[in-house]
Design a protein around this motif. Structure first.
Motif, PDB file in Angstrom:
ATOM      1  N   ARG A 282      -2.428  21.138  26.438  1.00  7.54           N
ATOM      2  CA  ARG A 282      -2.585  20.236  27.574  1.00  7.54           C
ATOM      3  C   ARG A 282      -2.460  20.981  28.891  1.00  7.54           C
ATOM      4  O   ARG A 282      -1.699  21.922  29.010  1.00  7.54           O
ATOM      5  CB  ARG A 282      -1.502  19.156  27.531  1.00  7.54           C
ATOM      6  N   ASP A 283      -3.194  20.508  29.869  1.00  7.43           N
ATOM      7  CA  ASP A 283      -3.028  20.981  31.235  1.00  7.43           C
ATOM      8  C   ASP A 283      -2.287  19.884  31.986  1.00  7.43           C
ATOM      9  O   ASP A 283      -2.886  18.916  32.438  1.00  7.43           O
ATOM     10  CB  ASP A 283      -4.382  21.264  31.883  1.00  7.43           C
ATOM     11  N   VAL A 284      -0.984  20.038  32.086  1.00 10.77           N
ATOM     12  CA  VAL A 284      -0.164  18.996  32.710  1.00 10.77           C
ATOM     13  C   VAL A 284      -0.217  19.054  34.234  1.00 10.77           C
ATOM     14  O   VAL A 284       0.328  18.173  34.896  1.00 10.77           O
ATOM     15  CB  VAL A 284       1.300  19.062  32.223  1.00 10.77           C
ATOM     16  N   MET A 285      -0.897  20.068  34.783  1.00 10.25           N
ATOM     17  CA  MET A 285      -1.011  20.197  36.234  1.00 10.25           C
ATOM     18  C   MET A 285      -2.228  19.460  36.793  1.00 10.25           C
ATOM     19  O   MET A 285      -2.396  19.373  38.001  1.00 10.25           O
ATOM     20  CB  MET A 285      -1.074  21.672  36.634  1.00 10.25           C
ATOM     21  N   VAL A 286      -3.058  18.926  35.912  1.00 16.90           N
ATOM     22  CA  VAL A 286      -4.261  18.205  36.338  1.00 16.90           C
ATOM     23  C   VAL A 286      -4.179  16.782  35.809  1.00 16.90           C
ATOM     24  O   VAL A 286      -3.961  16.572  34.611  1.00 16.90           O
ATOM     25  CB  VAL A 286      -5.538  18.908  35.798  1.00 16.90           C
ATOM     26  N   ALA A 287      -4.357  15.816  36.705  1.00 16.61           N
ATOM     27  CA  ALA A 287      -4.347  14.407  36.287  1.00 16.61           C
ATOM     28  C   ALA A 287      -5.551  14.156  35.377  1.00 16.61           C
ATOM     29  O   ALA A 287      -6.667  14.557  35.690  1.00 16.61           O
ATOM     30  CB  ALA A 287      -4.408  13.499  37.506  1.00 16.61           C
ATOM     31  N   GLN A 288      -5.304  13.519  34.265  1.00 15.95           N
ATOM     32  CA  GLN A 288      -6.370  13.218  33.307  1.00 15.95           C
ATOM     33  C   GLN A 288      -6.712  11.730  33.422  1.00 15.95           C
ATOM     34  O   GLN A 288      -5.817  10.887  33.432  1.00 15.95           O
ATOM     35  CB  GLN A 288      -5.915  13.539  31.878  1.00 15.95           C
ATOM     36  N   PRO A 289      -7.997  11.410  33.498  1.00 19.67           N
ATOM     37  CA  PRO A 289      -8.368  10.000  33.646  1.00 19.67           C
ATOM     38  C   PRO A 289      -7.996   9.155  32.423  1.00 19.67           C
ATOM     39  O   PRO A 289      -7.875   7.941  32.524  1.00 19.67           O
ATOM     40  CB  PRO A 289      -9.891  10.042  33.826  1.00 19.67           C
TER      41      PRO A 289
END
Length: 159
Positions: free
Chosen positions: A88-95
């Motif tokens: 996961r990339d927790v630094m980018v908001a996921q829609p």
């Protein structure tokens, strides 16, 4: 008697956000022999990448934002998946953050192990596949100039 669900062939899910796909491909490359003995399911873009780059026959689900995470969650709830590797990339908001949280919740409810970063992915793979080769050993062999490509990062992978 084992408490794990009886499946004829171990099934694992491989998922990665866009910025983590290269790290997942590298992880899969280092575990290719073991993954080839499993049924692998993945969200659509990840499945295509694994197939093109590694020849790994991953069953594609829908893209994550279009319900792929929930398709995998349904397979988890049905007892069809033994483990989830989800970088996961927790630094980018996921829609589709609600779907991601639902997938992780199902892992917890169904007591299915999951890894959400490279370090835990290696630990889970070692337990599942019985490999003694740790990320630190791989990094040491990279530094010694052995045949592996150097990758960078704290555990030998690009973030």
């Amino acid at each position: 008697m084992s408490t794990t669900t009886a499946v004829s062939r171990r099934c694992v899910a491989l998922i990665a956000h866009d910025s983590k796909k290269e790290a997942l491909v590298e992880f899969a490359r280092r575990h290719l022999a073991e993954l080839a003995r499993c049924e692998v399911v993945a969200t659509q873009a990840t499945a295509m990448l694994l197939r093109l780059r590694l020849g790994l026959d991953a069953v594609p689900m829908r893209p994550g934002p279009d319900g792929g995470d929930l398709q995998i969650a349904a397979k988890l709830a049905a007892g069809e998946i033994s483990a989830v590797f989800f970088l996961r990339d927790v630094m980018v908001a996921q829609p589709h953050e609600a779907d991601i949280l639902a997938l992780l919740r199902i892992c917890d409810v169904c007591d299915v192990p999951y890894a959400t970063n490279v370090a835990t992915a290696w630990m889970l793979a070692q337990e599942l596949f019985g490999r003694s080769e740790s990320p630190e050993a791989l990094r040491a062999s990279d530094e010694a100039g052995e045949s592996r490509e150097p990758s960078g990062g704290p555990l030998g992978f690009q973030a």
